[in-house]
Design a protein around this motif. Structure first.
Motif: not given
Length: 191
Positions: A84-92, A125-139, A160-163
């Motif tokens: 989203t505009k607030y939460s961007k994953p790593d490239d690719g 293998q990576t951990s589920f340590s991400d959070y995701l904020t929507g375009d409206d600024g809410k989770k 759980m959120i991961g990349q």
């Protein structure tokens, strides 16, 4: 000076020299126990791990459920988000959101923690340590799986959120230990 100075009595001859130093023997026994017991525990844990790694892992897919060591696991859904505009994953990468239900069907209290789960992206293998904020600024996800204990019959559902790399095959890998220190591993194919 005493009349008995320099004279050995029968009482002195009857004392066993080994028993005179009982405290030395006590220390030797305690040190031996201190060395042997941890080594036995480590050997037991290592033999348990090798058994687990030689084929006792369970592999299931989304929607299926598995009960292992009295704990029931079910993957309810898997969603993907490119950011989203607030939460961007790593490239690719993209966000992978996994919703899971964990239920204690055993008699003993069991612990759960999202850090016992890893997102496997082609072996990375990576951990589920991400959070995701929507375009409206809410989770985007309001039910993040935390950690806690489940008593008999207890149940928790959370996400759980991961990349992971876009376009790869994903797996969810659970790895934990039972109350008897046996390694428990379950692999879920996510796509």
């Amino acid at each position: 000076m005493s009349l008995n100075d320099g004279i050995e009595t029968n009482q002195d001859k009857k004392k066993n020299p080994i028993l005179k130093f009982w405290w030395v023997w006590s220390i030797i026994i305690l040190v031996a126990i201190g060395i042997l017991v941890p080594n036995l525990i480590i050997q037991k844990a290592m033999s348990t791990n090798s058994v687990t790694q030689t084929g006792k892992n369970k592999i299931v897919k989304v929607g299926d459920s598995v009960t292992q060591n009295g704990v029931h696991y079910q993957i309810n859904s898997v969603k993907y988000n490119t950011g989203t505009k607030y939460s961007k994953p790593d490239d690719g990468n993209q966000y992978v959101i996994v919703n899971i239900t964990i239920e204690n069907k055993g008699k003993d209290t069991v612990s759960y923690n999202r850090y016992n789960f890893k997102l496997d992206d082609a072996g990375n293998q990576t951990s589920f340590s991400d959070y995701l904020t929507g375009d409206d600024g809410k989770k985007v996800v309001n039910d993040i799986l935390g950690s806690g204990d489940l008593a008999e019959g207890g149940k928790v559902t959370g996400s759980m959120i991961g990349q992971a790399k876009i376009g790869e095959k994903y797996k969810l890998v659970y790895s934990g230990y039972t109350k008897n220190y046996k390694k428990s591993t379950i692999t879920f194919n996510l796509n």
